[in-house]
Enzyme design. Structure first.
Site, short mmCIF file in Angstrom:
data_model
loop_
_atom_site.label_atom_id
_atom_site.label_comp_id
_atom_site.label_asym_id
_atom_site.label_seq_id
_atom_site.Cartn_x
_atom_site.Cartn_y
_atom_site.Cartn_z
N GLY A 80 0.83 -1.20 0.00
CA GLY A 80 0.00 0.00 0.00
C GLY A 80 0.86 1.25 0.00
N THR A 81 1.94 1.21 0.77
CA THR A 81 2.85 2.36 0.81
C THR A 81 3.43 2.64 -0.57
OG1 THR A 81 3.40 2.05 3.14
CG2 THR A 81 5.03 3.19 1.79
N HIS A 203 -3.61 -6.24 2.54
CA HIS A 203 -3.67 -6.88 3.86
C HIS A 203 -4.63 -6.18 4.81
CE1 HIS A 203 -1.25 -4.12 6.46
NE2 HIS A 203 -0.77 -3.74 5.30
N CYS A 326 4.63 7.02 24.52
CA CYS A 326 5.00 7.56 25.82
C CYS A 326 6.35 7.10 26.30
CB CYS A 326 3.95 7.19 26.86
SG CYS A 326 2.35 7.95 26.55
#
Lengths: 381, 78
Positions: A80-81, A203, A326
């Site tokens: 997809g990228t 996917h 975080c």
């Protein structure tokens, strides 16, 4: 793999389909059959080569029909990228004589932002509202602020599910090409109208990983931004993964056939999650409650380390994603949540697989308040 | 802006610790007074305003502490 809660052997409940949907049974069956028949080079003229070419052309036709596009508008890419990069940058390159600026929403997927940063020229980011939706007027104003090569507006947001006004933007762009990252929505909701190029990722709909779909509208100006190759499809490079493309097509065909039922069921479950999570004190439920993807819901808990919460839920048998960062001070919080003004820490994204049940969701909701309370108690809040 | 009644040193604390400190110490100042959070974690810039929205307090804005670290100022409303 199943999501069904089994009383005798409780397995992990996977609630992260927006990261990757488990392989659809139709894709598995097709992939196994195609591995033996689609190995050859589809450009060769011998029998095995012609077989591979037939399978590839069949995959293209199936994807085209499922997405409602022409077969010659479909290119299989390596992810997809890769489809995002080729789609956005190919439109950009074709407009070099007009301008080099890229306009995009502030909440595009990182693959769009990285591609925009890589391309020569300025890029203008368009802010979003508290629901994560971009304003049509704002996009048009940004596109008119200087010579613009291409405008990028996602079909729906991958982190919070909010749909974007793609067709409304397209109707007012007046010749500037529109790139639509449809990776979050493809297979789940119909493609919006008005794109010059679009991208999807197999996917995320239950196909295998390593297959992207690049769509380039017939007549749109597109020039490859990368080195050319001499493959079947001039818009792609590298040896085609024919079995995976065919499996991706089979999965897409299946999920599109099932999607009215799937989406309605998932939307009801998401409504249930939103209502239940809202009852937990100091919780920010983010994303549009109505105009959204059917399968995902995102929320943030004050005073909670999102990654600690992911681990706590994993220990209880639930796999969910977090947009929080975080534990490492060098990591930026989610640019999507930040752009919305949403709480960036204590974040969870829950996304339902096609076979997620009410029992899965209720089991998750039964443990979530305790997991949150435990982490808050550790810090005395 | 007027000088805050209280400045919380949250330099080097990772998210969500600066917000936890803010919540713990809000009532150290009187209603109407300012409390400032000095934080180097990137999330604080987004999460202090979000905390104010969720907890019904006023986000006044960002300035800098004496050493140039980002400082986020909140007015206690309740």
């Amino acid at each position: 793999m199943t999501n069904a809660a089994d009383a005798t052997t409780p397995g992990p409940t996977y609630l992260d389909s927006a990261s990757s949907e488990p392989l659809h049974p139709a894709a598995r069956a097709t992939l196994l059959a195609a591995l033996d028949q689609g190995y050859a080079d589809p450009r060769r003229l011998h029998g095995p080569g012609r077989s591979a070419r037939l399978l590839l052309d069949n995959a293209r036709a199936v994807v085209a029909e499922a997405l409602g596009v022409r077969a010659d508008e479909v290119t299989f890419t390596s992810s997809g990228t890769d489809a995002v990069h080729r789609g956005l940058l190919g439109l950009h390159r074709a407009r070099a004589r007009v301008g080099d600026a890229i306009v995009h929403t502030a909440v595009e997927h990182s693959s769009v932002l990285h591609a925009a940063a890589w391309a020569p020229g300025e890029h203008r980011s368009v802010p979003v509202d508290a629901a994560g939706r971009v304003g049509v007027d704002d996009v048009i104003a940004a596109a008119g602020a200087g010579p613009t090569a291409v405008v990028a507006v996602q079909s729906a947001n991958h982190e919070v599910g909010t749909t974007q006004p793609v067709a409304e933007v397209a109707a007012r762009l007046d010749g500037t090409p529109l790139f639509v990252d449809a990776c979050a929505s493809a297979g789940r909701t119909p493609l919006p109208d008005g794109w010059s190029a679009a991208a999807a990722s197999a996917h995320k709909w239950g196909g295998p990983a390593g297959v992207g779909v690049l769509l380039v509208r017939k007549g749109a100006r597109w020039v490859s931004p990368f080195p050319h190759d001499d493959r079947v499809d001039a818009r792609a490079s590298g040896f085609e993964n024919v079995p995976a493309a065919l499996a991706a097509a089979a999965a897409l065909q299946a999920v599109v056939a099932e999607r009215d039922e799937t989406s309605a069921r998932q939307a009801r479950l998401v409504d249930r999650v939103r209502a239940a999570v809202t009852a937990i004190p100091d919780t920010d439920v983010v994303g549009d409650p109505v105009d959204r993807l059917p399968h995902l819901v995102t929320f943030s808990f004050l005073y909670v380390d999102g990654e600690a919460l992911v681990h706590a839920l994993d220990r209880r048998g639930f796999g969910v994603a977090s947009g929080s960062a975080c534990t490492a001070s060098t990591l930026e919080p989610s640019h999507v949540l930040a752009a919305m003004g949403a709480l960036t820490h204590g974040n969870l994204r829950l996304s339902l697989t096609r076979d997620a049940t009410k029992a899965d969701v209720e089991a998750f909701l039964a443990v979530l308040p305790g997991a949150v309370a435990e982490i808050r108690a550790d810090v005395g809040l | 802006m007027t000088a805050p009644a209280l400045e919380l040193d949250c330099r080097e604390l990772l998210c969500p610790l600066p917000i936890i400190e803010l919540a713990r110490h809000l009532t150290d100042v009187a209603v109407g007074e300012l409390v400032a959070v000095v934080a180097t974690d990137a999330a604080a810039r987004h999460d202090v305003p979000a905390w104010c929205r969720m907890r019904g307090q006023e986000y006044v804005g960002e300035d800098s502490a004496d050493d140039g670290s980002p400082r986020f100022v909140v007015r206690r409303l309740s």
